[in-house]
Design a protein around this motif. Structure first.
Motif, PDB file in Angstrom:
ATOM      1  N   LEU A 165       0.838  -1.223  -0.096  1.00 57.85           N
ATOM      2  CA  LEU A 165      -0.007  -0.073   0.011  1.00 57.85           C
ATOM      3  C   LEU A 165       0.730   1.285   0.083  1.00 57.85           C
ATOM      4  O   LEU A 165       0.641   2.175  -0.857  1.00 57.85           O
ATOM      5  N   GLY A 166       1.842   1.210   0.768  1.00 52.72           N
ATOM      6  CA  GLY A 166       2.905   2.397   0.835  1.00 52.72           C
ATOM      7  C   GLY A 166       3.525   2.721  -0.700  1.00 52.72           C
ATOM      8  O   GLY A 166       3.517   3.809  -1.113  1.00 52.72           O
ATOM      9  N   ARG A 167       3.990   1.747  -1.194  1.00 52.12           N
ATOM     10  CA  ARG A 167       4.315   1.669  -2.625  1.00 52.12           C
ATOM     11  C   ARG A 167       3.411   2.220  -3.536  1.00 52.12           C
ATOM     12  O   ARG A 167       3.837   3.015  -4.371  1.00 52.12           O
ATOM     13  N   TRP A 168       2.289   1.799  -3.519  1.00 48.72           N
ATOM     14  CA  TRP A 168       1.161   2.230  -4.343  1.00 48.72           C
ATOM     15  C   TRP A 168       0.931   3.426  -4.106  1.00 48.72           C
ATOM     16  O   TRP A 168       0.881   4.382  -5.314  1.00 48.72           O
ATOM     17  N   ALA A 169       0.812   4.046  -3.004  1.00 48.60           N
ATOM     18  CA  ALA A 169       0.520   5.627  -2.802  1.00 48.60           C
ATOM     19  C   ALA A 169       1.857   6.404  -3.457  1.00 48.60           C
ATOM     20  O   ALA A 169       1.620   7.446  -3.959  1.00 48.60           O
ATOM     21  N   ALA A 170       2.961   5.874  -3.085  1.00 49.24           N
ATOM     22  CA  ALA A 170       4.163   6.748  -3.350  1.00 49.24           C
ATOM     23  C   ALA A 170       4.207   6.602  -5.123  1.00 49.24           C
ATOM     24  O   ALA A 170       4.418   7.678  -5.762  1.00 49.24           O
ATOM     25  N   LYS A 171       3.799   5.598  -5.828  1.00 50.45           N
ATOM     26  CA  LYS A 171       3.970   5.180  -7.135  1.00 50.45           C
ATOM     27  C   LYS A 171       2.855   6.398  -7.942  1.00 50.45           C
ATOM     28  O   LYS A 171       3.021   6.652  -8.988  1.00 50.45           O
ATOM     29  N   GLU A 172       1.709   6.528  -7.086  1.00 45.79           N
ATOM     30  CA  GLU A 172       0.736   7.511  -7.705  1.00 45.79           C
ATOM     31  C   GLU A 172       1.040   8.903  -7.185  1.00 45.79           C
ATOM     32  O   GLU A 172       0.189   9.933  -7.571  1.00 45.79           O
ATOM     33  N   GLY A 173       2.103   9.061  -6.862  1.00 50.75           N
ATOM     34  CA  GLY A 173       2.533  10.681  -6.763  1.00 50.75           C
ATOM     35  C   GLY A 173       2.428  11.202  -5.365  1.00 50.75           C
ATOM     36  O   GLY A 173       2.760  12.446  -5.152  1.00 50.75           O
ATOM     37  N   ALA A 174       2.010  10.537  -4.192  1.00 50.25           N
ATOM     38  CA  ALA A 174       2.073  11.006  -2.982  1.00 50.25           C
ATOM     39  C   ALA A 174       3.231  11.109  -2.360  1.00 50.25           C
ATOM     40  O   ALA A 174       4.363  10.378  -2.325  1.00 50.25           O
ATOM     41  N   ASP A 230      10.105   6.278  -3.570  1.00 50.58           N
ATOM     42  CA  ASP A 230      10.501   7.623  -3.176  1.00 50.58           C
ATOM     43  C   ASP A 230      10.963   7.775  -1.831  1.00 50.58           C
ATOM     44  O   ASP A 230      10.518   7.813  -0.933  1.00 50.58           O
ATOM     45  N   ALA A 231      12.412   7.835  -1.769  1.00 48.92           N
ATOM     46  CA  ALA A 231      13.120   7.965  -0.442  1.00 48.92           C
ATOM     47  C   ALA A 231      12.664   9.369   0.033  1.00 48.92           C
ATOM     48  O   ALA A 231      12.812   9.302   1.480  1.00 48.92           O
ATOM     49  N   ASN A 232      12.296  10.432  -0.586  1.00 51.42           N
ATOM     50  CA  ASN A 232      12.078  11.370  -0.001  1.00 51.42           C
ATOM     51  C   ASN A 232      10.775  11.901   0.082  1.00 51.42           C
ATOM     52  O   ASN A 232      10.071  13.001   1.054  1.00 51.42           O
ATOM     53  N   ALA A 233       9.559  10.746   0.163  1.00 46.61           N
ATOM     54  CA  ALA A 233       8.420  11.142   0.556  1.00 46.61           C
ATOM     55  C   ALA A 233       8.196  10.882   2.076  1.00 46.61           C
ATOM     56  O   ALA A 233       8.976  10.007   2.866  1.00 46.61           O
ATOM     57  N   LYS A 234       7.332  11.702   2.651  1.00 43.88           N
ATOM     58  CA  LYS A 234       7.055  11.650   4.144  1.00 43.88           C
ATOM     59  C   LYS A 234       6.061  10.845   4.497  1.00 43.88           C
ATOM     60  O   LYS A 234       4.951  10.916   3.968  1.00 43.88           O
ATOM     61  N   VAL A 235       6.214  10.151   5.506  1.00 41.97           N
ATOM     62  CA  VAL A 235       5.125   9.102   6.209  1.00 41.97           C
ATOM     63  C   VAL A 235       4.899   9.739   7.750  1.00 41.97           C
ATOM     64  O   VAL A 235       5.861   9.751   8.677  1.00 41.97           O
ATOM     65  N   GLU A 236       3.940   9.793   8.097  1.00 42.83           N
ATOM     66  CA  GLU A 236       3.495  10.257   9.382  1.00 42.83           C
ATOM     67  C   GLU A 236       2.205   8.991  10.056  1.00 42.83           C
ATOM     68  O   GLU A 236       1.736   8.597   9.013  1.00 42.83           O
ATOM     69  N   PHE A 237       2.098   8.862  11.226  1.00 44.29           N
ATOM     70  CA  PHE A 237       1.155   7.909  11.679  1.00 44.29           C
ATOM     71  C   PHE A 237       0.383   8.662  12.816  1.00 44.29           C
ATOM     72  O   PHE A 237       0.807   9.405  13.407  1.00 44.29           O
ATOM     73  N   MET A 238      -1.023   8.226  12.536  1.00 44.61           N
ATOM     74  CA  MET A 238      -1.962   8.658  13.661  1.00 44.61           C
ATOM     75  C   MET A 238      -2.703   7.206  14.143  1.00 44.61           C
ATOM     76  O   MET A 238      -3.513   6.768  13.603  1.00 44.61           O
ATOM     77  N   PRO A 239      -2.064   6.939  15.298  1.00 45.86           N
ATOM     78  CA  PRO A 239      -3.069   6.044  15.858  1.00 45.86           C
ATOM     79  C   PRO A 239      -4.523   6.160  16.350  1.00 45.86           C
ATOM     80  O   PRO A 239      -4.518   7.576  16.898  1.00 45.86           O
ATOM     81  N   ASN A 297       5.006  -0.911   8.418  1.00 42.98           N
ATOM     82  CA  ASN A 297       5.651  -1.178   7.333  1.00 42.98           C
ATOM     83  C   ASN A 297       5.102  -0.504   5.999  1.00 42.98           C
ATOM     84  O   ASN A 297       5.699  -0.828   5.003  1.00 42.98           O
ATOM     85  N   VAL A 298       4.259   0.355   6.192  1.00 40.50           N
ATOM     86  CA  VAL A 298       4.083   1.476   5.200  1.00 40.50           C
ATOM     87  C   VAL A 298       5.126   2.075   4.771  1.00 40.50           C
ATOM     88  O   VAL A 298       5.495   2.395   3.520  1.00 40.50           O
ATOM     89  N   GLU A 299       5.869   2.478   5.792  1.00 38.62           N
ATOM     90  CA  GLU A 299       7.032   3.446   5.458  1.00 38.62           C
ATOM     91  C   GLU A 299       8.164   2.947   4.495  1.00 38.62           C
ATOM     92  O   GLU A 299       8.526   3.587   3.511  1.00 38.62           O
ATOM     93  N   PRO A 300       8.536   1.611   4.767  1.00 38.79           N
ATOM     94  CA  PRO A 300       9.469   0.768   3.754  1.00 38.79           C
ATOM     95  C   PRO A 300       8.805   0.905   2.445  1.00 38.79           C
ATOM     96  O   PRO A 300       9.631   0.922   1.452  1.00 38.79           O
ATOM     97  N   GLY A 301       7.464   0.578   2.434  1.00 36.52           N
ATOM     98  CA  GLY A 301       6.984   0.740   0.974  1.00 36.52           C
ATOM     99  C   GLY A 301       6.996   1.849   0.226  1.00 36.52           C
ATOM    100  O   GLY A 301       7.550   1.854  -0.900  1.00 36.52           O
ATOM    101  N   VAL A 302       6.807   2.694   0.959  1.00 32.29           N
ATOM    102  CA  VAL A 302       7.035   4.119   0.549  1.00 32.29           C
ATOM    103  C   VAL A 302       8.449   4.457   0.019  1.00 32.29           C
ATOM    104  O   VAL A 302       8.643   4.944  -1.097  1.00 32.29           O
ATOM    105  N   ALA A 303       9.196   4.096   0.783  1.00 28.43           N
ATOM    106  CA  ALA A 303      10.857   4.573   0.547  1.00 28.43           C
ATOM    107  C   ALA A 303      11.527   3.718  -0.538  1.00 28.43           C
ATOM    108  O   ALA A 303      12.072   4.093  -1.304  1.00 28.43           O
ATOM    109  N   SER A 304      10.399   2.590  -0.754  1.00 27.04           N
ATOM    110  CA  SER A 304      11.030   1.736  -1.841  1.00 27.04           C
ATOM    111  C   SER A 304      10.841   2.308  -3.114  1.00 27.04           C
ATOM    112  O   SER A 304      11.401   1.840  -4.240  1.00 27.04           O
TER     113      SER A 304
END
Length: 395
Positions: free
Chosen positions: A163-172, A200-209, A191-198
């Protein structure tokens, strides 16, 4: 006369010993008779995610009923005993003990919940009863291999990565992960964060429990609006996902939403309506509307054995799981014992259900499926977005 009596006694003892050796070994195997195989499970039929449990029961129940009507598995019919665990770990442990010790089941198949299933492992480590969970998974379950445990559900952590990689691939570039607060949801969310980084290493990930079971999402939606993410990954139950999506819709917040496989269901469509339009997700299976023989068989069985149920991704998943379980029973070599059943599972190679990706087990690998199917809600329906992908790779 004494010699005659001794001879008669020895003859009787010999005949008795031979008879005991010829008794079917299945009569001594828990849950197995010449005509039946007793299997157990626990599902959340009440409580916060009862919708999941009820739907999951439908699929496996329909498959076992269909098999039984055809004569069973090698002339033995499946007796599937389902208990309500209310999504509670300690209740799951009590049910596990009841199923094994009082109901004398041969195996466990279809039980729900990551924390709920994991709570029972110390008990199953002792009794070594074959166990194939339904929804519920964690990396530590599979390494080292537990001799009794087999799974066909892709790891939640791998779903989150995809899911993280998908969001990054779509430009987030600014991705918010909203997750329920129990630890197993948090572990998945990380595990969303490493997916994003795979991607776009510059994309930012924040968490809201968010506290599990929250119903008022208006203040949460306002907080999200103020943080201005350009994508939201949601690791929560269907009810919570829908509540968040509707709260965002009421505040006219339009942000792409992504979620994991347990939320790919009719409930999401029915409860979410327009608020979930465009929702992206990872699915375990092909669609329940697919025009292929394996899915048509499932739909026909639902009409016959669960006439009030609609075809749904979650019942299709448990149907496929029951199919894997039954195939391993069919392929047992020698007497039907727990040991031979485990050997049968370990010899399964690229088994095609037509619903899941090919299933493969081995003595060193009891985790049988890797791939996921990307899907998306368009015009009120789940549709495919490409082919199955391997979430551990840069798809």
């Amino acid at each position: 006369m004494r010699r005659i009596l001794i001879g008669i006694l020895m003859t009787v003892m010999f005949i008795t010993a031979c008879s005991e050796q010829n008794v079917s070994t299945t009569e001594k195997v828990p849950g197995v008779t010449d005509t039946s195989i007793k299997v157990g499970a626990w599902l959340p039929l009440t409580g916060p995610i009862a919708g999941h449990g009820i739907t999951q029961r439908i699929g496996m129940n329909a498959y076992f009923k269909m098999i039984n009507e055809k004569g069973g598995i090698n002339n033995r019919k499946i007796e599937w005993i389902v208990e309500d665990n209310s999504y509670d770990p300690q209740k799951s442990v009590s049910i596990a003990r009841k199923l094994v010790e009082r109901d004398n089941v041969f195996a466990i198949a279809g039980s729900n919940g990551t924390a709920q299933n994991a709570a029972t492992f110390p008990y199953f480590d002792k009794v070594n009863t074959p166990f194939m969970p339904g929804l519920g998974n964690a990396p530590e379950w599979w390494n080292p291999v537990k001799p009794y445990l087999f799974g066909v559900q892709v790891l939640y952590e791998n779903q989150s990565r995809a899911l993280g990689r998908w969001a990054a691939k779509e430009g987030a570039k600014n991705i918010l992960v909203v997750h329920s607060d129990p630890a197993y949801f948090e572990n998945q969310a990380k595990n969303v964060e490493p997916g994003v980084a795979s991607f776009d290493a510059n994309a930012k990930v924040e968490f809201m429990p968010v506290k599990f079971g929250t119903t008022d999402y208006a203040p949460i939606a306002l907080q999200i609006q103020n943080s201005k993410p350009d994508a939201i990954v949601i690791i929560q139950s269907v009810d919570e996902l829908v509540a968040l999506a509707k709260a965002l819709e009421r505040q006219s917040v339009k942000i792409p939403l992504y979620t994991y496989a347990p939320n790919v269901s009719n409930d999401t469509l029915d409860l979410g309506s327009k608020a979930v339009e465009g929702l992206r997700a990872m699915s375990f299976t092909v669609p329940p509307t697919a025009d292929i023989p394996e899915v048509e068989e499932y739909r026909n069985a639902l009409k016959k054995y669960e006439p009030d149920a609609r075809p749904d991704y979650q019942s299709l998943f448990t149907w496929a799981e029951a199919k894997v379980f039954a195939e391993a029973l069919k392929q047992v070599k020698g007497p039907l014992t727990r040991e031979n059943f485990i050997k049968s599972l370990e010899s399964m190679k690229n088994y095609e259900t037509g619903i899941l990706p090919p299933v493969t087990f081995s003595p060193d690998n009891h985790y049988g499926v890797i791939d996921l199917q990307p899907v998306m809600i368009e015009k009120g329906e789940w549709i495919l977005k490409g082919d199955f992908i391997d979430p551990t790779k840069d798809w």
